[in-house]
Design a protein around this motif. Structure first.
Motif, PDB file in Angstrom:
ATOM      1  N   HIS A  26       2.248  -2.727   4.102  1.00 16.63           N
ATOM      2  CA  HIS A  26       0.893  -2.162   4.125  1.00 16.63           C
ATOM      3  C   HIS A  26       0.899  -0.655   4.366  1.00 16.63           C
ATOM      4  CE1 HIS A  26      -0.269  -6.323   4.310  1.00 16.63           C
ATOM      5  NE2 HIS A  26       0.298  -6.488   5.478  1.00 16.63           N
TER       6      HIS A  26
ATOM      7  N   SER B 147       0.857  -1.190   0.000  1.00 14.95           N
ATOM      8  CA  SER B 147       0.000   0.000   0.000  1.00 14.95           C
ATOM      9  C   SER B 147       0.890   1.235   0.000  1.00 14.95           C
ATOM     10  CB  SER B 147      -0.882  -0.026   1.260  1.00 14.95           C
ATOM     11  OG  SER B 147      -1.403   1.243   1.537  1.00 14.95           O
TER      12      SER B 147
ATOM     13  N   TYR C 156      -6.415  -0.532  10.243  1.00 11.98           N
ATOM     14  CA  TYR C 156      -4.952  -0.524  10.269  1.00 11.98           C
ATOM     15  C   TYR C 156      -4.450  -0.830  11.676  1.00 11.98           C
ATOM     16  CZ  TYR C 156      -6.320   2.455   6.353  1.00 11.98           C
ATOM     17  OH  TYR C 156      -6.954   2.950   5.243  1.00 11.98           O
TER      18      TYR C 156
ATOM     19  N   LYS D 298      -3.868  -5.106   8.526  1.00 14.09           N
ATOM     20  CA  LYS D 298      -2.854  -4.344   7.802  1.00 14.09           C
ATOM     21  C   LYS D 298      -1.908  -3.740   8.829  1.00 14.09           C
ATOM     22  CE  LYS D 298      -5.811  -3.329   3.862  1.00 14.09           C
ATOM     23  NZ  LYS D 298      -6.605  -2.314   3.154  1.00 14.09           N
TER      24      LYS D 298
END
Length: 308
Positions: free
Chosen positions: A279, A35, A214, A246
């Protein structure tokens, strides 16, 4: 049975077999997990840092995290879910939130709950009851979110006067309600490697992990002098603990703990990226980074914005 029925049966069996194959967990290929998310805590140390001081790469997803909102009053007494703003609101005001979001379409602004201390006293999670804490928290936080035009919350309690299940229920119901009400669009947690801390966050993860977008794991909580290989091992351990989450890589600006940018943090991130496990990156914190010109923020964002 006629011979004409056999091709039809074969077709049905073939379709069934294909469906089973496609829905079997072993046959599904995990999507690339890298990401371009960059997150930075800001405002806890009252060093006059502003959003506009921090370099923002247009090719990343950027989250500022205001630090902290705490359910304590100015006399350092707990308030059972009635949150107050304890970040540098002179420099990080509602109008400045609107301004930075208007200038940069890739910026969202969140805020963090709890933190380590309030006026030098440990900021404890200390609810009177689950129902009363959740009711007060939903009300007080919704007010702050709407006043500041915020997008999400982060949970960073580090001291607890309640058991893990109570913490899980309070925080889980809070996130559920704020999301269901359309008040926030994302939520994160910020645990670190401490038995008491982990017992509380893992209870929350077990019951409400599907609502947590997250995991801002504080990898800078490990010893100074952490090596690249140790960091990778810590990352894999915590990714296993927060299975399916993540988990973001992280460093502390002043390099005082964990794996610092000068000692291989970006090497570790490159390795995670090559394994499709990066991530995102978060930093503690802009207040300290200001003194060194935000050089590692630029480097982090460049790394995230560059396709592997």
């Amino acid at each position: 049975m006629s011979n004409m029925a056999l091709p039809k049966l074969k077709l049905i069996f073939t379709l069934f077999f294909l469906q089973t194959l496609l829905t079997s967990p072993t046959s599904i290929q995990a999507a690339p997990a890298n990401s371009n998310l960059f997150r930075e805590y800001i405002g806890a140390k009252f060093k006059n840092v502003k959003f506009s001081d921090v370099p923002i790469n247009p090719n990343v997803e950027f989250h500022f995290i205001l630090s902290f909102a705490i359910d304590y009053d100015t006399s350092s007494s707990p308030t059972n879910g009635n949150f107050n703003v304890f970040w540098d609101s002179d420099n990080l005001s509602p109008s400045q939130v609107s301004s930075i979001k208007n200038q940069h379409s890739n910026v969202k602004v969140a805020f963090s709950l709890g933190g380590d201390t309030v006026n030098g006293v440990p900021a404890e999670f200390k609810p009177s009851s689950i129902d009363s804490w959740v009711s007060n928290a939903v009300s007080s936080l919704t007010s702050i979110i709407q006043q500041y035009n915020l997008d999400g919350i982060d949970i960073d309690y580090e001291h607890f006067s309640a058991d893990p299940d109570t913490f899980a229920e309070c925080i889980g119901r809070l996130i559920t309600t704020l999301k269901n009400n359309g008040v926030i669009s994302f939520a994160s947690i910020a645990p670190f490697d401490d038995d008491q801390v982990q017992s509380h966050y893992l209870a929350l993860w077990k019951s409400y992990g599907d609502l947590i977008d997250y995991v801002n794991f504080q990898f800078y909580g490990y010893d100074q002098g952490t090596t690249v290989s140790q960091f990778i091992n810590y990352f894999k351990t915590q990714s296993s603990n927060y299975n399916g989450g993540k988990v973001l890589a992280s460093f502390i600006s002043d390099g005082s703990r964990g794996l610092s940018p000068e000692n291989g943090f970006f090497t570790a991130c490159d390795r995670l990226k090559s394994e499709q496990q990066l991530h995102g990156i978060f930093v503690w914190s802009a207040d300290d980074s200001k003194e060194i010109g935000f050089r590692y923020e630029e480097q982090s964002q460049n790394l995230l914005a560059t396709p592997h």
